[in-house]
Write a protein that holds these residues in place. Structure first.
Motif, PDB file in Angstrom:
ATOM      1  N   LEU A 137       0.776  -1.185  -0.037  1.00  0.00           N
ATOM      2  CA  LEU A 137       0.008   0.111  -0.020  1.00  0.00           C
ATOM      3  C   LEU A 137       0.815   1.262  -0.126  1.00  0.00           C
ATOM      4  O   LEU A 137       0.472   2.394  -0.615  1.00  0.00           O
ATOM      5  CB  LEU A 137      -0.996   0.092   1.301  1.00  0.00           C
ATOM      6  CG  LEU A 137      -1.899  -0.999   1.212  1.00  0.00           C
ATOM      7  CD1 LEU A 137      -2.792  -1.040   2.657  1.00  0.00           C
ATOM      8  CD2 LEU A 137      -3.081  -0.953  -0.081  1.00  0.00           C
ATOM      9  N   LYS A 138       2.133   1.218   0.549  1.00  0.00           N
ATOM     10  CA  LYS A 138       2.916   2.224   0.540  1.00  0.00           C
ATOM     11  C   LYS A 138       3.317   2.787  -0.923  1.00  0.00           C
ATOM     12  O   LYS A 138       3.365   3.574  -1.314  1.00  0.00           O
ATOM     13  CB  LYS A 138       3.948   1.972   1.565  1.00  0.00           C
ATOM     14  CG  LYS A 138       5.283   3.153   1.338  1.00  0.00           C
ATOM     15  CD  LYS A 138       6.196   2.757   2.355  1.00  0.00           C
ATOM     16  CE  LYS A 138       7.409   3.853   2.414  1.00  0.00           C
ATOM     17  NZ  LYS A 138       8.584   3.205   3.202  1.00  0.00           N
ATOM     18  N   GLU A 139       3.769   1.273  -1.586  1.00  0.00           N
ATOM     19  CA  GLU A 139       4.206   1.513  -2.895  1.00  0.00           C
ATOM     20  C   GLU A 139       3.087   2.091  -3.822  1.00  0.00           C
ATOM     21  O   GLU A 139       3.434   2.932  -4.667  1.00  0.00           O
ATOM     22  CB  GLU A 139       4.587  -0.108  -3.479  1.00  0.00           C
ATOM     23  CG  GLU A 139       4.901   0.109  -4.748  1.00  0.00           C
ATOM     24  CD  GLU A 139       5.057  -1.298  -5.416  1.00  0.00           C
ATOM     25  OE1 GLU A 139       4.986  -1.724  -6.520  1.00  0.00           O
ATOM     26  OE2 GLU A 139       5.185  -2.280  -4.634  1.00  0.00           O
ATOM     27  N   ARG A 162       0.325  -0.374  16.810  1.00  0.00           N
ATOM     28  CA  ARG A 162       1.658   0.242  17.255  1.00  0.00           C
ATOM     29  C   ARG A 162       2.622   0.027  16.407  1.00  0.00           C
ATOM     30  O   ARG A 162       3.475   0.762  16.127  1.00  0.00           O
ATOM     31  CB  ARG A 162       1.994  -0.121  18.794  1.00  0.00           C
ATOM     32  CG  ARG A 162       1.446   0.441  19.773  1.00  0.00           C
ATOM     33  CD  ARG A 162       1.554   0.250  21.132  1.00  0.00           C
ATOM     34  NE  ARG A 162       0.840   0.652  22.242  1.00  0.00           N
ATOM     35  CZ  ARG A 162       0.195  -0.261  23.176  1.00  0.00           C
ATOM     36  NH1 ARG A 162       0.342  -1.477  22.896  1.00  0.00           N
ATOM     37  NH2 ARG A 162      -0.356   0.443  24.004  1.00  0.00           N
ATOM     38  N   GLU A 163       2.891  -1.129  15.909  1.00  0.00           N
ATOM     39  CA  GLU A 163       3.840  -1.759  15.331  1.00  0.00           C
ATOM     40  C   GLU A 163       4.023  -0.634  13.875  1.00  0.00           C
ATOM     41  O   GLU A 163       4.878  -0.297  13.214  1.00  0.00           O
ATOM     42  CB  GLU A 163       3.854  -3.099  14.764  1.00  0.00           C
ATOM     43  CG  GLU A 163       4.370  -4.022  15.999  1.00  0.00           C
ATOM     44  CD  GLU A 163       4.334  -5.442  15.711  1.00  0.00           C
ATOM     45  OE1 GLU A 163       4.503  -5.633  14.477  1.00  0.00           O
ATOM     46  OE2 GLU A 163       3.943  -6.108  16.483  1.00  0.00           O
ATOM     47  N   HIS A 167       6.346   3.335  11.475  1.00  0.00           N
ATOM     48  CA  HIS A 167       7.043   3.910  10.541  1.00  0.00           C
ATOM     49  C   HIS A 167       6.280   5.265  10.396  1.00  0.00           C
ATOM     50  O   HIS A 167       5.252   5.558  10.095  1.00  0.00           O
ATOM     51  CB  HIS A 167       6.180   3.081   9.234  1.00  0.00           C
ATOM     52  CG  HIS A 167       6.661   1.731   9.140  1.00  0.00           C
ATOM     53  ND1 HIS A 167       7.663   1.031   8.514  1.00  0.00           N
ATOM     54  CD2 HIS A 167       5.987   0.330   9.847  1.00  0.00           C
ATOM     55  CE1 HIS A 167       7.663  -0.290   8.707  1.00  0.00           C
ATOM     56  NE2 HIS A 167       6.578  -0.647   9.603  1.00  0.00           N
ATOM     57  N   ASP A 168       7.676   6.181  10.123  1.00  0.00           N
ATOM     58  CA  ASP A 168       7.114   7.579  10.428  1.00  0.00           C
ATOM     59  C   ASP A 168       6.633   8.008   9.016  1.00  0.00           C
ATOM     60  O   ASP A 168       5.968   9.206   8.886  1.00  0.00           O
ATOM     61  CB  ASP A 168       8.477   8.270  10.601  1.00  0.00           C
ATOM     62  CG  ASP A 168       8.984   7.919  11.852  1.00  0.00           C
ATOM     63  OD1 ASP A 168       8.054   7.815  12.795  1.00  0.00           O
ATOM     64  OD2 ASP A 168      10.308   8.060  12.263  1.00  0.00           O
ATOM     65  N   ASP A 169       6.863   7.342   7.932  1.00  0.00           N
ATOM     66  CA  ASP A 169       6.512   7.753   6.573  1.00  0.00           C
ATOM     67  C   ASP A 169       4.812   7.327   6.329  1.00  0.00           C
ATOM     68  O   ASP A 169       4.232   6.727   7.197  1.00  0.00           O
ATOM     69  CB  ASP A 169       7.402   7.369   5.525  1.00  0.00           C
ATOM     70  CG  ASP A 169       7.742   5.867   5.611  1.00  0.00           C
ATOM     71  OD1 ASP A 169       7.035   5.232   6.475  1.00  0.00           O
ATOM     72  OD2 ASP A 169       8.466   5.480   4.705  1.00  0.00           O
ATOM     73  N   GLY A 191      -0.107   6.873  20.336  1.00  0.00           N
ATOM     74  CA  GLY A 191       0.612   7.705  19.152  1.00  0.00           C
ATOM     75  C   GLY A 191      -0.223   7.696  17.912  1.00  0.00           C
ATOM     76  O   GLY A 191       0.158   8.108  16.865  1.00  0.00           O
ATOM     77  N   VAL A 192      -1.522   7.171  17.985  1.00  0.00           N
ATOM     78  CA  VAL A 192      -2.435   7.283  16.797  1.00  0.00           C
ATOM     79  C   VAL A 192      -2.926   8.489  16.663  1.00  0.00           C
ATOM     80  O   VAL A 192      -3.054   9.306  17.472  1.00  0.00           O
ATOM     81  CB  VAL A 192      -3.533   6.208  16.997  1.00  0.00           C
ATOM     82  CG1 VAL A 192      -4.504   6.304  15.868  1.00  0.00           C
ATOM     83  CG2 VAL A 192      -3.190   4.828  17.456  1.00  0.00           C
TER      84      VAL A 192
END
Length: 248
Positions: A137-139, A162-163, A167-169, A191-192
């Motif tokens: 999905l990132k791709e 959380r995992e 990923h910061d991007d 952190g959501v």
């Protein structure tokens, strides 16, 4: 500040959610199916009445996310309609028979969406390999993933969430399924940055005459005289929690 997305099933619900502080709306039909593509009439009236971002779902039926050629053609046609109406984003998802992101079809969806932000919905929770699916999905360049962490509720799936947010991007991870005022801080603490909730309740029909021996549903026990609607007080409570959390 964390973003609060509310799932709405009508123009009236969308207006209520906006008035009570929602930051964005996922627009659907058929709550008991988990959300299906809204009608053209609903899409048009919501576009006219609601000013906050609205992302309609593109889902032709309930059940799994592996579609026939005819169903997929309808999805592409609906995406073109949503784009032509000027919506800023949409919500969708397509899998293959093996539980993988259907990359060829998702590429077609991304092309049809053009500049609209694409959210990959909880089809992600049916993927056989969530980490590989995240990379796929990132791709593709999807804007966000709506997920319960592959569990029956986002609270139960918080470990995977959380995992994924580590990923910061892009894509953004948006927690959804069982997110409510009573557990909202769990997700904020994790952190959501975006949360999704129906914030709803069942509203009784205004009809005075009722025929209890007849059902329009395939489920003979279905309640024909109630509907699912956004609870404005719940939206306001959740928005207040988000605002308070950000000032602490």
């Amino acid at each position: 500040m964390a973003l609060l997305e509310i799932c709405c099933y009508s123009m009236e619900c969308a207006v209520t959610a906006q008035q009570k502080g929602a930051d964005r709306i996922e627009l659907c039909a058929a709550p008991q199916e988990g959300g299906l593509t809204p009608s053209y009439g609903v899409l048009k009236t919501v576009r006219q009445k609601v000013t906050i971002p609205v992302h309609p779902i593109i889902r032709p039926r309930g059940g799994d996310f592996c579609y026939t050629d005819g169903e997929f053609a309808a999805m592409l046609a609906d995406i073109r309609t949503v784009r032509e109406l000027g919506y800023p984003g949409l919500v969708t998802g397509v899998l293959d028979a093996h539980g993988n992101v259907d990359m060829p079809r998702m590429r077609d969806i991304m092309a049809a969406a053009g500049k609209m932000a694409v959210t990959f919905h909880r089809a992600f929770d049916m993927c056989s390999n969530p980490k590989q699916s995240f990379e796929n999905l990132k791709e593709l360049g999807v804007a966000r993933i709506l997920t319960s962490g592959q569990q029956s509720s986002a609270e139960k799936g918080l470990e995977l969430i959380r995992e994924l947010i580590a990923h910061d991007d892009a894509p953004i991870i948006m927690a959804g399924a069982g997110v409510r005022a009573s557990n909202l801080e769990l997700f904020l603490d994790a952190g959501v940055k975006e949360v999704h909730s129906s914030a709803g309740h069942w509203v009784p029909s205004v009809m005075r005459y009722r025929n209890p021996g007849l059902s329009m549903s395939t489920d003979p026990n279905a309640d024909e005289y109630s509907r699912f609607a956004v609870n404005g007080d719940t939206v306001a409570d959740m928005k207040a929690i988000v605002a308070r959390y950000d000032t602490e």
